[in-house]
Design a protein around this motif. Structure first.
Motif, mmCIF file in Angstrom:
data_model
loop_
_atom_site.group_PDB
_atom_site.id
_atom_site.type_symbol
_atom_site.label_atom_id
_atom_site.label_comp_id
_atom_site.label_asym_id
_atom_site.label_seq_id
_atom_site.Cartn_x
_atom_site.Cartn_y
_atom_site.Cartn_z
ATOM 1 N N ALA A 113 0.829 -1.205 0.000
ATOM 2 C CA ALA A 113 0.000 0.000 0.000
ATOM 3 C C ALA A 113 0.866 1.258 0.000
ATOM 4 C CB ALA A 113 -0.934 -0.013 1.210
ATOM 5 N N ALA A 141 2.184 1.727 -3.405
ATOM 6 C CA ALA A 141 1.162 2.230 -4.318
ATOM 7 C C ALA A 141 1.064 3.752 -4.238
ATOM 8 C CB ALA A 141 -0.189 1.589 -4.002
ATOM 9 N N GLN A 149 -7.013 9.114 -5.443
ATOM 10 C CA GLN A 149 -6.610 7.711 -5.316
ATOM 11 C C GLN A 149 -5.607 7.521 -4.179
ATOM 12 O OE1 GLN A 149 -5.122 4.009 -8.173
ATOM 13 N NE2 GLN A 149 -5.513 5.999 -9.085
ATOM 14 N N TRP A 196 -5.720 4.913 -0.958
ATOM 15 C CA TRP A 196 -4.658 4.010 -0.500
ATOM 16 C C TRP A 196 -4.329 4.261 0.966
ATOM 17 C CZ3 TRP A 196 -3.429 -0.428 -2.240
ATOM 18 C CH2 TRP A 196 -3.531 -0.721 -3.607
ATOM 19 N N GLU A 223 -6.707 2.402 2.996
ATOM 20 C CA GLU A 223 -6.307 0.992 3.103
ATOM 21 C C GLU A 223 -5.186 0.827 4.128
ATOM 22 O OE1 GLU A 223 -7.468 -1.699 1.922
ATOM 23 O OE2 GLU A 223 -8.828 -1.104 0.313
#
Length: 380
Positions: free
Chosen positions: A262, A265, A283, A287, A290
């Motif tokens: 993560a 990312a 976005q 993340w 998450e």
């Protein structure tokens, strides 16, 4: 001699000796003696099998040391017969050594030092210079760590997450002295990725590559910090970015998301943006959501507040920040940034000055001090 080759062989050689019955401390000492002998012999008479040569010499040094200690008769009997020279069988010795050096009984600083010594093959002097401590201090730290793990035997697989945390600590030390610890961490994580098939190992390697790709643009010629939004993206290492993205995509495809994947990312989204203004902050917030779910880390929530401020505006960022513990390092710096973006330069200047007083290193302190001075010197 090829120093990189020698360093890559060290963990495997130590592992062979440990598997034959040597404790970790004695094995590591014997291998260091073998390396000294290699430096003397190899330039004029290079061996056909470097690892086998090192194993043979190190094992003989171990036997000599063991036989010299009459009080350790039981160990002397266990190693009385020397195995015949020949090809060294393959095995997961390097992986075993990673788990040993990241043993939970060690402090983080000791685990990092032992990993750099036993797995990385660095000398005590190199490690001491990297950490800016006297060589004698580092030697004592490594000796204590070796004694702690000398009797450890693994009957089940080690904790991969502990090994990854140690490697991440090495990477975050960055560069000082004559050893580039960030590059060393990448080398060691590559080695670990070759020894174990685990998506989080791949995620950590991708994260390191993506962060390291921006290294050249992080500082100005005078040594001052350059914020991400102001960096010259033409100086980023596109090859490292491409490799990091490729490794990350393969890890994510396995659908076993972990915190390092993560984090990677987020780094990939920054690397993918041609300009700071084109960053996909929406976005990135997703993340961070998450990451917060995976780690419940207050630092993640602090970073998420910045991303929310970019995606939804500074007021939304300040609202997200209000839910974070104000005692966290860099809290004041994040608050200052969001207040400045919200049109409150006076509060921002005060918070930048507060953040500078709490900064964890000189470069960060100088950057925050300049930010406060910039706002304080603005026309009224």
């Amino acid at each position: 001699m090829d120093e990189l080759l020698l360093r890559s062989l060290i963990p495997g050689v130590i592992g062979v000796l440990v598997r034959r019955g040597a404790d970790f401390a004695a094995a590591e000492d014997a291998v260091q003696d073998a390396l000294v002998e290699a430096a003397r012999v190899w330039p004029d008479d290079p061996p056909r099998d470097p690892k086998g040569w090192l194993v043979t010499v190190a094992w003989r040094r171990f036997l000599d040391a063991t036989r010299a200690e009459a009080s350790r008769r039981r160990r002397e009997e266990a190693v009385e017969e020397e195995p015949a020279p020949g090809p060294v069988p393959g095995g997961d010795d390097t992986l075993h050594l990673y788990f040993l050096c990241a043993h939970p009984s060690l402090t983080p600083s000791s685990a990092v030092a032992l990993t750099l010594r036993a797995v990385g093959g660095l000398t005590t002097r190199q490690i001491a210079r990297a950490y800016l401590v006297p060589e004698a201090t580092m030697a004592q730290r490594i000796s204590r760590a070796k004694r702690t793990v000398s009797g450890v035997r693994f009957e089940r697989p080690g904790d991969v997450s502990t090994v990854l945390r140690v490697l991440y600590l090495v990477f975050n030390e960055g560069y000082s002295g004559d050893v580039d610890l960030a590059a060393e961490a990448i080398r060691l994580t590559r080695q670990l990725a070759a020894a174990i098939d685990h998506p989080e190992v791949a995620g950590l390697l991708a994260l390191m590559l993506l962060h390291h790709a921006r290294r050249a643009a992080r500082t100005a010629p005078d040594g001052s910090l350059v914020p991400l939004a102001e960096q010259d993206r033409g100086r980023w290492d596109t090859a490292a970015i491409a490799e990091g993205v490729r490794i990350l995509q393969a890890a994510l495809a396995r659908d076993r998301l972990g915190e390092y994947q993560a984090q990677a990312a987020v780094a990939a989204l920054h690397a993918d943006a041609p300009t700071a203004a084109e960053t996909d902050w929406v976005q990135i917030v997703e993340w961070y959501d998450e990451l917060a779910r995976l780690t419940r880390s207050p630092v993640v929530r602090l970073n998420r507040a910045v991303a929310v401020g970019e995606a939804d505006g500074p007021r939304a960022g300040l609202a997200a920040l209000a839910e974070v513990d104000a005692s966290l390092p860099r809290y004041a710096a994040v608050s200052a940034y969001l207040h400045e973006r919200d049109g409150d330069p006076e509060t921002a200047a005060r918070l930048y000055a507060e953040a500078a007083r709490k900064a964890q290193n000189a470069a960060e302190r100088d950057h925050l001090t300049r930010q406060a001075a910039r706002l304080n010197s603005r026309p009224q």
